[in-house]
Structures are given as C-alpha cells and as structure tokens.
Enzyme design. Structure first.
Site, PDB file in Angstrom:
ATOM      1  N   CYS A   1      17.917   4.933  -2.658  1.00  0.00           N
ATOM      2  CA  CYS A   1      17.560   5.553  -3.944  1.00  0.00           C
ATOM      3  C   CYS A   1      18.656   6.489  -4.474  1.00  0.00           C
ATOM      4  O   CYS A   1      18.969   6.477  -5.664  1.00  0.00           O
ATOM      5  CB  CYS A   1      16.233   6.307  -3.817  1.00  0.00           C
ATOM      6  SG  CYS A   1      16.035   7.164  -2.249  1.00  0.00           S
TER       7      CYS A   1
ATOM      8  N   LYS B   1      25.118   6.399   4.108  1.00  0.00           N
ATOM      9  CA  LYS B   1      24.671   5.303   3.232  1.00  0.00           C
ATOM     10  C   LYS B   1      25.233   5.475   1.827  1.00  0.00           C
ATOM     11  O   LYS B   1      25.676   4.515   1.203  1.00  0.00           O
ATOM     12  CB  LYS B   1      23.135   5.302   3.118  1.00  0.00           C
ATOM     13  CG  LYS B   1      22.381   4.758   4.315  1.00  0.00           C
ATOM     14  CD  LYS B   1      20.868   4.832   4.013  1.00  0.00           C
ATOM     15  CE  LYS B   1      20.055   5.206   5.206  1.00  0.00           C
ATOM     16  NZ  LYS B   1      18.702   5.667   4.883  1.00  0.00           N
TER      17      LYS B   1
ATOM     18  N   HIS C   1      14.679  12.455  -7.743  1.00  0.00           N
ATOM     19  CA  HIS C   1      15.849  12.972  -7.033  1.00  0.00           C
ATOM     20  C   HIS C   1      16.856  13.509  -8.062  1.00  0.00           C
ATOM     21  O   HIS C   1      17.053  12.902  -9.122  1.00  0.00           O
ATOM     22  CB  HIS C   1      16.573  11.856  -6.269  1.00  0.00           C
ATOM     23  CG  HIS C   1      15.832  11.340  -5.065  1.00  0.00           C
ATOM     24  ND1 HIS C   1      14.625  11.809  -4.626  1.00  0.00           N
ATOM     25  CD2 HIS C   1      16.190  10.358  -4.188  1.00  0.00           C
ATOM     26  CE1 HIS C   1      14.247  11.152  -3.534  1.00  0.00           C
ATOM     27  NE2 HIS C   1      15.178  10.263  -3.253  1.00  0.00           N
TER      28      HIS C   1
ATOM     29  N   SER D   1       8.786  12.150  -1.854  1.00  0.00           N
ATOM     30  CA  SER D   1       8.288  10.772  -1.963  1.00  0.00           C
ATOM     31  C   SER D   1       9.293   9.773  -1.402  1.00  0.00           C
ATOM     32  O   SER D   1       8.922   8.669  -1.019  1.00  0.00           O
ATOM     33  CB  SER D   1       7.949  10.416  -3.415  1.00  0.00           C
ATOM     34  OG  SER D   1       9.082  10.605  -4.227  1.00  0.00           O
ATOM     35  N   GLY D   2      10.560  10.175  -1.329  1.00  0.00           N
ATOM     36  CA  GLY D   2      11.577   9.319  -0.726  1.00  0.00           C
ATOM     37  C   GLY D   2      11.336   9.083   0.758  1.00  0.00           C
ATOM     38  O   GLY D   2      11.894   8.161   1.346  1.00  0.00           O
TER      39      GLY D   2
ATOM     40  N   THR E   1       0.826  -1.214   0.000  1.00  0.00           N
ATOM     41  CA  THR E   1       0.000   0.000   0.000  1.00  0.00           C
ATOM     42  C   THR E   1       0.858   1.262   0.000  1.00  0.00           C
ATOM     43  O   THR E   1       0.328   2.366  -0.087  1.00  0.00           O
ATOM     44  CB  THR E   1      -0.892   0.031   1.262  1.00  0.00           C
ATOM     45  OG1 THR E   1      -0.036  -0.159   2.395  1.00  0.00           O
ATOM     46  CG2 THR E   1      -1.951  -1.064   1.227  1.00  0.00           C
TER      47      THR E   1
ATOM     48  N   SER F   1      -4.324  -2.492   7.086  1.00  0.00           N
ATOM     49  CA  SER F   1      -4.722  -2.411   5.665  1.00  0.00           C
ATOM     50  C   SER F   1      -5.357  -3.698   5.149  1.00  0.00           C
ATOM     51  O   SER F   1      -5.755  -3.751   3.974  1.00  0.00           O
ATOM     52  CB  SER F   1      -3.505  -2.103   4.796  1.00  0.00           C
ATOM     53  OG  SER F   1      -2.979  -0.860   5.117  1.00  0.00           O
TER      54      SER F   1
ATOM     55  N   VAL G   1       6.533   2.806  -2.506  1.00  0.00           N
ATOM     56  CA  VAL G   1       7.399   1.883  -3.239  1.00  0.00           C
ATOM     57  C   VAL G   1       6.613   0.629  -3.625  1.00  0.00           C
ATOM     58  O   VAL G   1       6.697   0.148  -4.763  1.00  0.00           O
ATOM     59  CB  VAL G   1       8.649   1.517  -2.403  1.00  0.00           C
ATOM     60  CG1 VAL G   1       9.489   0.456  -3.106  1.00  0.00           C
ATOM     61  CG2 VAL G   1       9.486   2.754  -2.128  1.00  0.00           C
TER      62      VAL G   1
ATOM     63  N   ARG H   1      16.643  17.471   1.397  1.00  0.00           N
ATOM     64  CA  ARG H   1      15.239  17.258   0.996  1.00  0.00           C
ATOM     65  C   ARG H   1      14.716  18.540   0.367  1.00  0.00           C
ATOM     66  O   ARG H   1      14.928  19.638   0.941  1.00  0.00           O
ATOM     67  CB  ARG H   1      14.423  16.887   2.240  1.00  0.00           C
ATOM     68  CG  ARG H   1      13.042  16.392   1.937  1.00  0.00           C
ATOM     69  CD  ARG H   1      13.010  15.015   1.334  1.00  0.00           C
ATOM     70  NE  ARG H   1      13.342  13.955   2.276  1.00  0.00           N
ATOM     71  CZ  ARG H   1      13.621  12.702   1.901  1.00  0.00           C
ATOM     72  NH1 ARG H   1      13.636  12.342   0.631  1.00  0.00           N
ATOM     73  NH2 ARG H   1      13.900  11.785   2.820  1.00  0.00           N
TER      74      ARG H   1
HETATM   75  N1  NAP Z   1      10.433   6.014  -1.355  1.00  0.00           N
HETATM   76  C1  NAP Z   1      11.660   5.815  -1.822  1.00  0.00           C
HETATM   77  O1  NAP Z   1      12.178   6.525  -2.696  1.00  0.00           O
HETATM   78  C2  NAP Z   1      12.421   4.653  -1.304  1.00  0.00           C
HETATM   79  C3  NAP Z   1      13.494   4.222  -2.033  1.00  0.00           C
HETATM   80  C4  NAP Z   1      14.213   3.145  -1.584  1.00  0.00           C
HETATM   81  C5  NAP Z   1      13.846   2.548  -0.403  1.00  0.00           C
HETATM   82  N2  NAP Z   1      12.799   2.981   0.313  1.00  0.00           N
HETATM   83  C6  NAP Z   1      12.447   2.292   1.562  1.00  0.00           C
HETATM   84  O2  NAP Z   1      11.272   1.546   1.403  1.00  0.00           O
HETATM   85  C7  NAP Z   1      10.539   1.549   2.626  1.00  0.00           C
HETATM   86  C8  NAP Z   1       9.108   2.025   2.382  1.00  0.00           C
HETATM   87  O3  NAP Z   1       9.113   3.272   1.743  1.00  0.00           O
HETATM   88  P1  NAP Z   1       7.760   3.906   1.168  1.00  0.00           P
HETATM   89  O4  NAP Z   1       8.192   5.195   0.586  1.00  0.00           O
HETATM   90  O5  NAP Z   1       7.011   2.934   0.333  1.00  0.00           O
HETATM   91  O6  NAP Z   1       6.923   4.166   2.553  1.00  0.00           O
HETATM   92  P2  NAP Z   1       5.353   4.351   2.734  1.00  0.00           P
HETATM   93  O7  NAP Z   1       4.732   4.989   1.556  1.00  0.00           O
HETATM   94  O8  NAP Z   1       5.203   4.991   4.058  1.00  0.00           O
HETATM   95  O9  NAP Z   1       4.778   2.838   2.825  1.00  0.00           O
HETATM   96  C9  NAP Z   1       5.123   1.960   3.863  1.00  0.00           C
HETATM   97  C10 NAP Z   1       4.538   0.580   3.587  1.00  0.00           C
HETATM   98  O10 NAP Z   1       4.963  -0.309   4.616  1.00  0.00           O
HETATM   99  C11 NAP Z   1       3.808  -0.924   5.199  1.00  0.00           C
HETATM  100  N3  NAP Z   1       3.983  -1.203   6.598  1.00  0.00           N
HETATM  101  C12 NAP Z   1       4.220  -0.339   7.602  1.00  0.00           C
HETATM  102  N4  NAP Z   1       4.254  -1.002   8.790  1.00  0.00           N
HETATM  103  C13 NAP Z   1       4.019  -2.295   8.528  1.00  0.00           C
HETATM  104  C14 NAP Z   1       3.909  -3.467   9.324  1.00  0.00           C
HETATM  105  N5  NAP Z   1       4.065  -3.440  10.652  1.00  0.00           N
HETATM  106  N6  NAP Z   1       3.657  -4.642   8.692  1.00  0.00           N
HETATM  107  C15 NAP Z   1       3.481  -4.687   7.362  1.00  0.00           C
HETATM  108  N7  NAP Z   1       3.572  -3.613   6.537  1.00  0.00           N
HETATM  109  C16 NAP Z   1       3.841  -2.423   7.127  1.00  0.00           C
HETATM  110  C17 NAP Z   1       2.690   0.100   4.990  1.00  0.00           C
HETATM  111  O11 NAP Z   1       1.446  -0.557   5.109  1.00  0.00           O
HETATM  112  P3  NAP Z   1       0.153   0.203   5.713  1.00  0.00           P
HETATM  113  O12 NAP Z   1      -0.411   1.004   4.575  1.00  0.00           O
HETATM  114  O13 NAP Z   1      -0.727  -0.927   6.104  1.00  0.00           O
HETATM  115  O14 NAP Z   1       0.618   1.034   6.853  1.00  0.00           O
HETATM  116  C18 NAP Z   1       3.015   0.565   3.579  1.00  0.00           C
HETATM  117  O15 NAP Z   1       2.550  -0.389   2.657  1.00  0.00           O
HETATM  118  C19 NAP Z   1      11.340   2.420   3.596  1.00  0.00           C
HETATM  119  O16 NAP Z   1      12.155   1.580   4.381  1.00  0.00           O
HETATM  120  C20 NAP Z   1      12.172   3.270   2.695  1.00  0.00           C
HETATM  121  O17 NAP Z   1      13.361   3.711   3.289  1.00  0.00           O
HETATM  122  C21 NAP Z   1      12.055   4.025  -0.128  1.00  0.00           C
END
Ligand code: NAP
Length: 354
Positions: free
Chosen positions: A131, A215, A243, A161-162, A11, A40, A14, A236
């Site tokens: 990223c 990192k 980015h 969005s990161g 959801t 969710s 990413v 940011r």
């Molecule tokens: N965005 C980027 O550019 C990027 C790039 C590389 C890596 N990342 C990494 O990817 C991760 C997620 O990033 P995002 O941007 O997608 O964040 P996000 O939009 O906040 O989404 C987080 C996701 O994780 C799920 N989640 C949270 N707690 C959970 C739990 N206890 N059990 C199962 N699922 C859970 C959420 O589900 P719910 O909707 O149910 O809460 C949601 O699907 C982070 O660690 C981030 O550092 C992000």
C-alpha cells in the site's frame, strides 16, 4: 457473457473493499464468489448495495471455470492457493507480499506500468504492490518523467487498517482502555498504538531496516526504475484508515515546484490540493473512502541541487489495495481475456471521479 470472479479473503479489510469496488465500478462479472478460511464458511458478506454472498471455504474450493481471482488472505495462504488457482486456469491478482519480487510475476500500478500486465502468462499471477509503495509511485511517476528521480527519502504515517481488522479493533480497544484506565496489552501491534506511534512495521531485516521499508525500496525499483534509490522509515500511527507520506525527492535535472504541481494535476489518479493556508492540504481522515492519491505541500528542497518535498495521502484499503487490484483486473479483462466481455476500455481517469 461476463467473467467469473473469486475474491479470496472476502471477510477481511481488503477483501470487503474489493467486493465494494467491483460493485461500484460495475465490473463485468456474471458471478462473484466469496472465499475465506473454513471458519468463515457459511457467513454472509455484502456485494454492492443489494447483494449478499455466502462465504465458501478456500481449502476445498475448485477454481476450474474461474477467470479472475482477487486475493488478500495473507502471504502464507497465497503461497499455497495461488499456484493451485492459476493451474486451474484462473489469473490471480494477489495483494500479499508473497510473489511481488519474483522476476516472472508482474508487479503493477496501472498509472505507472500497465504494460507489465502482459507478462502474467508465465505464472498466471499478477502482484499488487504494498500500500505505501502504490501511493508513492503514483505521485513519483509524472515527476520522474520530467526530471528523472535519483533518490527518494520517505517517512510514512501508516494507519492501523494496513495491519488488518484485528489491528483496527486493537486501536479502538486501547483508546477506550486509556480513558477508563484499564491496562494495555499490545497483541496485533508491537507496542501501544493508542496515543502513540510505532516505528516498526513487518519484521526487522539484518541491516536494521524493517521489511516494510525494504519493500518500499525494492518495489519502487521494480515498478518505476531500477536505478532509483529509496530510504524509507515506516511508522504505524493511531489512524484507522489512510496512509500519509512525507516524501523528499532528488532529481537529476531541475524541476520547479510549479512545474511539478502542473504535471501532478494532469496525471491520472492524482488530485493536487496545495494551498499554503489552513485546510490547503489533505489528511488521511479526508482521504478515507476516496479513490485518488492526494498530493499536497509541494515545495522546493533547497538542501540538494534539484530537490522537491511532497506530502502524499491515500486510502490504503482502496488505492493501496482493492482499487489498484480491480484496475488491474479491468485492464486484464479488456486487453487480455477477451475484451468483448468488457464494455469499452478501462479508463484510469475514472479514478478521479467519486
Ligand atoms: N490492509 C491493507 O492496507 C493492505 C494493503 C495491501 C495488501 N494487504 C495485504 O492483504 C492481506 C490481507 O490484509 P487484510 O488487511 O484484508 O487482513 P484481514 O482483515 O486480517 O483479513 C484477512 C483475510 O484473509 C482470510 N484468511 C486468513 N486465513 C485464511 C486461510 N487459511 N484460508 C483462507 N482465507 C484466510 C481471512 O478470512 P477469515 O475471516 O475466515 O479469517 C480474511 O478474509 C495481507 O497479506 C496484507 O499484507 C493489505
């Protein structure tokens, strides 16, 4: 017969992009499962143009029978679930920072070190880099091959969005608040992001750098070359997706801007847009929704014996996360998990198309 794939964090920013990318690239999956937090469970997420998946709770999900997991639920969640999924026989490709620097977990950018994927067997986990690191090392690799990089100085301009969905909402809401003169209360980010920039991503380290900056340095060394030094400042900016990075590179050997431009043009995953005129470079708004890493503003840096400066832009949710993870899954599927289920070898050149 195709693979059974689970998307954890389906959801999120990413996770939704992973689902889109799997569908767009026609990943050979018989079944795709969407997992997120128990809050969710029962929600619906889109998979491609026509399909809808019902979200299941990660906590209680049994990974037996799953071949590949693509995950982005945050580091703390990955720390717990990924070993459980790997123990059940799945290979986990994890987007969080949880496992990236563990020596027995490969950290992979397919255009740079695809051979590292073979080392997934020990833990059953492959890490997707940060990223900002991904787009930088894609651009550095062809230059390193030509003239051997000694040192990189980089300043990033990273979109909200990161930092996840909630940070995107924060930029939207704060922008509106500025216009209607409402008070601004930062929640997801440390300071006001609307009409501002914040030189602080992830936590501070003892030496004064931030963990995001750390990192970029350690991940570049693990992926590209342990001898490269990296000095990063990560910022940011009020951009929703994409980015940008101002990258200054010092080489051991001479490398002209023209030779670098040609090498970058011929490298997989890169599009060079570099005309010294209005519109002759790429900005994040133009890279959003695209697969390529764009390189512009290639020029000599006359302040060191062998130096170049570059401007590198990519969609952080696609090449910076989802696309890189799906490319890893394609190689894993074709070369390690019974390639006969994959129609042909994955082609990195496909990154160019779209
Ligand atoms: N965005 C980027 O550019 C990027 C790039 C590389 C890596 N990342 C990494 O990817 C991760 C997620 O990033 P995002 O941007 O997608 O964040 P996000 O939009 O906040 O989404 C987080 C996701 O994780 C799920 N989640 C949270 N707690 C959970 C739990 N206890 N059990 C199962 N699922 C859970 C959420 O589900 P719910 O909707 O149910 O809460 C949601 O699907 C982070 O660690 C981030 O550092 C992000």
């Amino acid at each position: 017969m195709g693979f059974k794939v689970a998307v954890v964090g389906a959801t999120g920013n990413v996770g939704r992009e992973i689902l889109t990318t799997l569908a767009e690239r026609d990943f050979p999956a018989d079944e795709v499962v969407a997992l997120a937090s128990s809050a969710s469970a029962g929600r619906e997420v889109s998979f491609g143009e026509d399909d809808i998946l019902r979200v299941q709770a990660l906590d209680t999900y049994d990974f037996r029978g799953v071949d590949i997991v693509l995950s982005s639920p945050g580091s703390k969640v990955s720390a717990v679930f990924a070993p459980r999924a790997a123990k059940a026989g799945a290979v986990v490709i994890d987007n969080t920072s949880c496992f990236r620097m563990e020596p027995d977990v490969p950290l992979v950018v397919p255009e740079v070190n695809p051979e590292a994927i073979a080392h997934y067997r020990k833990r059953g986990i492959i890490a997707n880099p940060n990223c900002s690191t991904i787009q930088m090392v894609v651009a550095l690799k062809p230059l390193h091959d030509l003239a051997h990089i000694k040192r990189v100085v980089v300043a990033t301009y990273q979109s909200v969005s990161g930092a996840g969905r909630a940070a995107m909402d924060e930029l939207f809401n704060q922008t509106r608040s500025v216009y209607v003169n409402d008070p601004i209360k930062p929640e997801q980010l440390t300071k006001q992001i609307a009409f501002n920039v914040i030189p602080h991503i992830d936590v501070f380290m003892d030496d004064g750098s931030t963990k995001e900056e750390w990192k970029m340095a350690v991940e570049t060394r693990k992926i590209l070359d342990p001898d490269i030094t990296v000095s990063a400042t990560c910022v940011r900016v009020p951009v929703f997706i994409g980015h940008a990075e101002a990258v200054n590179v010092e080489f051991e050997r001479p490398l002209t801007a023209d030779r670098a431009r040609t090498a970058l043009r011929n490298a997989p995953g890169i599009i060079v847009i570099d005309n010294r005129a209005d519109e002759g470079y790429v900005t994040p708004a133009e890279a959003a929704g695209e697969d390529a890493v764009y390189v512009s503003r290639i020029r000599r840096d006359p302040t060191v014996p062998h130096g170049l400066s570059l401007w590198v832009v990519a969609d952080n949710l696609r090449k910076g996360a989802a696309l890189n993870a799906v490319q890893i899954a394609e190689i894993l599927a074709a070369e390690h998990l019974g390639g006969k289920r994959m129609a042909g070898r994955p082609r990195l050149e496909a990154v160019r198309a779209k």
